[in-house]
Design an enzyme around this catalytic site. Structure first.
Site, PDB file in Angstrom:
ATOM      1  N   GLU A 179     -38.996 132.011  40.509  1.00  0.00           N
ATOM      2  CA  GLU A 179     -37.901 131.258  39.603  1.00  0.00           C
ATOM      3  C   GLU A 179     -38.357 129.971  39.145  1.00  0.00           C
ATOM      4  O   GLU A 179     -39.056 129.201  39.961  1.00  0.00           O
ATOM      5  CB  GLU A 179     -36.603 131.177  40.729  1.00  0.00           C
ATOM      6  CG  GLU A 179     -35.596 129.854  40.596  1.00  0.00           C
ATOM      7  CD  GLU A 179     -34.936 129.630  41.736  1.00  0.00           C
ATOM      8  OE1 GLU A 179     -34.782 130.531  42.625  1.00  0.00           O
ATOM      9  OE2 GLU A 179     -34.424 128.734  41.934  1.00  0.00           O
TER      10      GLU A 179
ATOM     11  N   HIS B  64     -33.518 131.733  51.778  1.00  0.00           N
ATOM     12  CA  HIS B  64     -33.213 133.021  51.970  1.00  0.00           C
ATOM     13  C   HIS B  64     -33.396 133.648  53.057  1.00  0.00           C
ATOM     14  O   HIS B  64     -33.994 134.560  53.304  1.00  0.00           O
ATOM     15  CB  HIS B  64     -33.847 133.835  50.725  1.00  0.00           C
ATOM     16  CG  HIS B  64     -33.727 133.203  49.457  1.00  0.00           C
ATOM     17  ND1 HIS B  64     -34.444 133.620  48.299  1.00  0.00           N
ATOM     18  CD2 HIS B  64     -32.864 132.459  48.878  1.00  0.00           C
ATOM     19  CE1 HIS B  64     -33.976 133.095  47.108  1.00  0.00           C
ATOM     20  NE2 HIS B  64     -32.958 132.384  47.416  1.00  0.00           N
TER      21      HIS B  64
ATOM     22  N   ASN C  77     -33.413 136.832  44.729  1.00  0.00           N
ATOM     23  CA  ASN C  77     -32.311 135.840  45.438  1.00  0.00           C
ATOM     24  C   ASN C  77     -31.128 136.651  45.912  1.00  0.00           C
ATOM     25  O   ASN C  77     -30.765 137.810  45.108  1.00  0.00           O
ATOM     26  CB  ASN C  77     -31.683 134.931  44.283  1.00  0.00           C
ATOM     27  CG  ASN C  77     -32.591 134.345  43.410  1.00  0.00           C
ATOM     28  OD1 ASN C  77     -33.570 134.851  42.694  1.00  0.00           O
ATOM     29  ND2 ASN C  77     -32.803 133.047  43.580  1.00  0.00           N
TER      30      ASN C  77
HETATM   31  P1  FAE Z   1     -23.660 132.324  54.464  1.00  0.00           P
HETATM   32  O1  FAE Z   1     -23.244 132.105  52.707  1.00  0.00           O
HETATM   33  O2  FAE Z   1     -24.539 131.527  55.064  1.00  0.00           O
HETATM   34  O3  FAE Z   1     -22.364 132.077  55.303  1.00  0.00           O
HETATM   35  C1  FAE Z   1     -21.908 131.743  56.718  1.00  0.00           C
HETATM   36  C2  FAE Z   1     -21.106 130.971  56.755  1.00  0.00           C
HETATM   37  O4  FAE Z   1     -20.762 131.118  58.323  1.00  0.00           O
HETATM   38  C3  FAE Z   1     -21.307 129.574  56.752  1.00  0.00           C
HETATM   39  O5  FAE Z   1     -20.263 128.808  56.075  1.00  0.00           O
HETATM   40  C4  FAE Z   1     -21.411 128.764  58.129  1.00  0.00           C
HETATM   41  O6  FAE Z   1     -20.961 127.570  58.154  1.00  0.00           O
HETATM   42  C5  FAE Z   1     -20.712 130.019  58.997  1.00  0.00           C
HETATM   43  N1  FAE Z   1     -20.796 129.994  60.220  1.00  0.00           N
HETATM   44  C6  FAE Z   1     -22.284 130.173  60.839  1.00  0.00           C
HETATM   45  N2  FAE Z   1     -22.229 130.355  62.152  1.00  0.00           N
HETATM   46  C7  FAE Z   1     -20.847 130.030  62.478  1.00  0.00           C
HETATM   47  C8  FAE Z   1     -20.181 130.050  63.880  1.00  0.00           C
HETATM   48  N3  FAE Z   1     -20.846 130.371  65.010  1.00  0.00           N
HETATM   49  N4  FAE Z   1     -18.967 130.066  63.887  1.00  0.00           N
HETATM   50  C9  FAE Z   1     -18.046 130.004  62.653  1.00  0.00           C
HETATM   51  N5  FAE Z   1     -18.699 129.584  61.496  1.00  0.00           N
HETATM   52  C10 FAE Z   1     -20.029 129.895  61.390  1.00  0.00           C
HETATM   53  O7  FAE Z   1     -24.092 133.578  54.778  1.00  0.00           O
HETATM   54  N6  FAE Z   1     -29.184 132.886  46.889  1.00  0.00           N
HETATM   55  C11 FAE Z   1     -29.017 133.432  45.966  1.00  0.00           C
HETATM   56  O8  FAE Z   1     -28.886 134.675  45.380  1.00  0.00           O
HETATM   57  N7  FAE Z   1     -28.984 132.603  44.419  1.00  0.00           N
HETATM   58  C12 FAE Z   1     -29.475 131.303  44.436  1.00  0.00           C
HETATM   59  O9  FAE Z   1     -29.553 130.767  43.379  1.00  0.00           O
HETATM   60  C13 FAE Z   1     -29.647 130.641  45.741  1.00  0.00           C
HETATM   61  N8  FAE Z   1     -29.998 129.522  46.069  1.00  0.00           N
HETATM   62  C14 FAE Z   1     -29.819 128.769  47.137  1.00  0.00           C
HETATM   63  C15 FAE Z   1     -30.020 127.330  47.243  1.00  0.00           C
HETATM   64  C16 FAE Z   1     -29.732 126.796  48.432  1.00  0.00           C
HETATM   65  C17 FAE Z   1     -30.025 125.379  48.514  1.00  0.00           C
HETATM   66  C18 FAE Z   1     -29.686 127.541  49.727  1.00  0.00           C
HETATM   67  C19 FAE Z   1     -29.388 126.825  50.840  1.00  0.00           C
HETATM   68  C20 FAE Z   1     -29.408 128.947  49.546  1.00  0.00           C
HETATM   69  C21 FAE Z   1     -29.679 129.663  48.190  1.00  0.00           C
HETATM   70  N9  FAE Z   1     -29.381 131.127  48.169  1.00  0.00           N
HETATM   71  C22 FAE Z   1     -29.415 131.493  47.089  1.00  0.00           C
HETATM   72  C23 FAE Z   1     -29.061 131.796  49.195  1.00  0.00           C
HETATM   73  C24 FAE Z   1     -27.624 132.187  49.471  1.00  0.00           C
HETATM   74  O10 FAE Z   1     -26.926 131.210  49.541  1.00  0.00           O
HETATM   75  C25 FAE Z   1     -27.596 132.972  50.929  1.00  0.00           C
HETATM   76  O11 FAE Z   1     -28.287 134.205  50.922  1.00  0.00           O
HETATM   77  C26 FAE Z   1     -26.032 133.504  51.293  1.00  0.00           C
HETATM   78  O12 FAE Z   1     -25.249 132.245  51.167  1.00  0.00           O
HETATM   79  C27 FAE Z   1     -26.051 134.063  52.287  1.00  0.00           C
HETATM   80  O13 FAE Z   1     -24.677 134.879  52.536  1.00  0.00           O
HETATM   81  P2  FAE Z   1     -24.089 135.019  54.041  1.00  0.00           P
HETATM   82  O14 FAE Z   1     -22.831 135.851  53.796  1.00  0.00           O
HETATM   83  O15 FAE Z   1     -25.101 135.844  54.528  1.00  0.00           O
END
Ligand code: FAE
Length: 528
Positions: free
Chosen positions: A381, A467, A505
């Site tokens: 990217e 990721h 991503n």
């Molecule tokens: P996620 O979105 O991490 O959600 C998990 C949630 O569960 C969070 O809100 C936590 O606070 C909550 N949580 C965790 N443990 C607990 C608990 N014990 N009790 C209650 N709540 C809890 O999971 N991906 C892309 O596809 N494109 C991009 O451009 C991209 N850029 C990124 C840039 C950054 C800076 C970051 C950090 C990530 C990026 N990602 C990107 C990755 C993407 O955001 C990530 O793969 C997804 O958010 C994962 O989704 P999940 O549903 O697995």
């Protein structure tokens, strides 16, 4: 922005617990379904449960980001971060830490449940979003669809035809995925940095591709024209976008609350899940205040439990449950199959005549696509580095096909999951990224930047990932639809299902897989 409904208004019941659990809090709220976490997997589960008429409670450890701070904005900027930036830190920990080896990027901040977290393990740290919307609050919004051949390699038991015909389109439409207008891209100063990187790639015979995004490009054009408040064009991204980005609180979660069946409780971290004698699930959650102090320990009960706490959160909850004997029948593969999606960040120094421009949009729209190169598959990217001045740096987040995987172990003393990823495993990603970018440097007579990732010379940032993938892999720790092996009515819907690598991503794929799971589960498991 979403409005939270109170549990009482939703008619959640409080039930007394058996005396055998006297050491635990003495009352519990129960709901037919509980979803842990409000990122992509959690948001899809919440919406589809709510639409099915199932009362659902979402427990999220972060806060709801809908109130303005003293500056009138919900999120702070990357150039002047404050307590809102990071999860209980006294100093920011930005991925790009230095410029000319100078510690000019990070700032001292107050401890607060800020929106971005960096979870540290011995040889890898993981960036995650905290708040209602999870990673969608902090990510770059890139929403590419994986190559069907690689998707099938990673998910051999999933019907790819159905994914590409039904679930990827559904996810794209629900998330509001759009693509930058190519004509505007070619003419705007805000994407000069991407055009310069494209030229350098082309000089090496490499092709680039536009990458779709959930940032509203019509809004961005109005930002550029001066008719809308700037967000992507004002350096906002990793600490949240105040405008323009279709994060989950504006899409899936708003729709979930709109069903009238879904409630979201914030600042509540689930720490324990177990099973009652009648087969329902019991959860223990700590409610914190904004100083991080636990102000209440709550008990919840539910019939259907959906884990959407992300690769780290869900894996830790299940690993702890297995290792402490709370859910002893969980599969031995829980905690395994984890990878970084081969992430490596790097910068190149351009020649003085190859400017990147003082103005850079924070939203990436293009990648160097060399995934078809079987000797060294990489998708890189083209990342922005908005500093408001010309710096001649081309920045990249390379996604390499690193086959290395790691496992988590349960550290009983710390009551947490420890990641076994090693520096040697990161070196595999670096050598793949280096192979690609050595070609680009050779073709352009350019060099790497060594001053961006710490105060000592370092060309490749190999110690963090955006990721995190795996830990509870689809078809191993679960069946082919995310039903956790060993226990009925327990599901995983998030990034822990993806076996460590995706080639692009990941959030679109996580969303599409969650849609597939919910379709199957609602059709087969919830009928009374
Ligand atoms: P996620 O979105 O991490 O959600 C998990 C949630 O569960 C969070 O809100 C936590 O606070 C909550 N949580 C965790 N443990 C607990 C608990 N014990 N009790 C209650 N709540 C809890 O999971 N991906 C892309 O596809 N494109 C991009 O451009 C991209 N850029 C990124 C840039 C950054 C800076 C970051 C950090 C990530 C990026 N990602 C990107 C990755 C993407 O955001 C990530 O793969 C997804 O958010 C994962 O989704 P999940 O549903 O697995």
């Amino acid at each position: 922005m979403v409005a939270l409904q109170t549990a009482a208004a939703m008619g959640f019941t409080r039930i007394g617990l058996q005396s055998a659990e006297a050491a635990e809090p003495d009352s519990a709220e129960s709901a037919p379904a509980i979803v842990v976490g409000s990122g992509y997997g959690g948001a899809v589960a919440a919406l589809r449960l709510g639409q099915a008429g199932i009362r659902t409670l979402v427990l999220e450890m972060g806060r709801l980001w809908n109130t303005s701070g003293p500056d009138g904005k919900v999120f702070c900027s990357t150039s002047a971060p404050d307590q809102r930036a990071m999860w209980f830190r006294t100093r920011t920990e930005a991925p790009l830490a230095t410029f000319l080896w100078l510690d000019v990027v990070n700032r001292d901040i107050g401890r607060y449940p800020g929106v971005l977290d960096r979870v540290h393990f011995d040889h890898m740290s993981v960036y995650v979003g905290r708040g209602v919307g999870g990673g969608s609050l902090v990510n770059g919004g890139m929403a590419p669809t994986p190559l069907p051949s690689y998707f099938s390699e990673q998910f051999p038991t999933v019907d790819a035809g159905e994914m590409y015909a039904t679930y990827f389109p559904r996810a794209r439409s629900m998330l509001g995925v759009n693509t930058v207008d190519p004509a505007w891209f070619e003419s705007t100063e805000w994407y000069r940095f991407a055009r310069t990187s494209r030229k350098a790639a082309a000089n090496a015979g490499l092709k680039t591709a536009f990458v779709p995004n959930v940032y509203d490009f019509d809004y961005m054009r109005r930002e550029a024209a001066g008719t809308a408040t700037r967000s992507a064009l004002a350096g906002e991204v990793i600490y949240g976008n105040n405008h323009g980005k279709r994060s989950l609180d504006k899409t899936y979660l708003a729709a979930a609350l709109g069903t009238g069946n879904v409630t979201i409780n914030t600042l509540e971290k689930v720490r324990e899940i177990r099973r009652a004698a009648d087969g329902t699930y019991l959860l223990t959650a700590d409610r914190i205040d904004v100083s991080g102090t636990v102000v209440e320990t709550k008990q919840y009960g539910c019939t259907y439990l959906f884990l959407g706490a992300g690769s780290l959160g869900t894996t830790e909850l299940l690993l702890r449950a297995r290792e402490t004997g709370a859910l002893p029948a969980l599969d031995a593969s829980v905690g395994t199959g984890w990878g970084t999606n081969g992430n490596v960040m790097l910068g190149r120094a351009n020649h003085l005549w190859d400017t990147v421009g003082a103005n850079e949009s924070t939203i990436p729209v293009m990648g160097i696509d060399d995934w078809a190169n079987t000797d060294n598959p990489v998708f890189a990217e083209i990342a922005p580095l908005p500093m408001g001045l010309e710096h001649w740096v081309s920045l990249y987040l390379a996604i390499t096909k690193n086959p290395e995987r790691a496992s988590f172990s349960y550290d009983a003393a710390a009551d947490s999951a420890k990641l076994g990823w090693t520096a040697a495993q990161s070196a595999v990603s670096v050598s793949m990224a280096k192979k690609l970018f050595d070609r680009i440097n050779a073709a352009n007579a350019t060099i790497y930047r060594y001053d961006l990732f710490g105060t000592t010379a370092k060309a490749f940032a190999d110690d963090f990932t955006y990721h995190p993938l795996g830990g509870c892999v689809l078809g191993r720790a679960t069946d082919d639809y995310g039903r956790v092996k060993g226990y009925s009515k327990l599901y995983v819907t998030d990034g822990s299902l993806v076996p460590g690598s995706l080639g692009v991503n990941p959030f679109l794929t996580i969303t599409a897989l969650a849609e597939r799971t919910m379709t199957r589960v609602l059709a087969e498991d919830t009928a009374s």
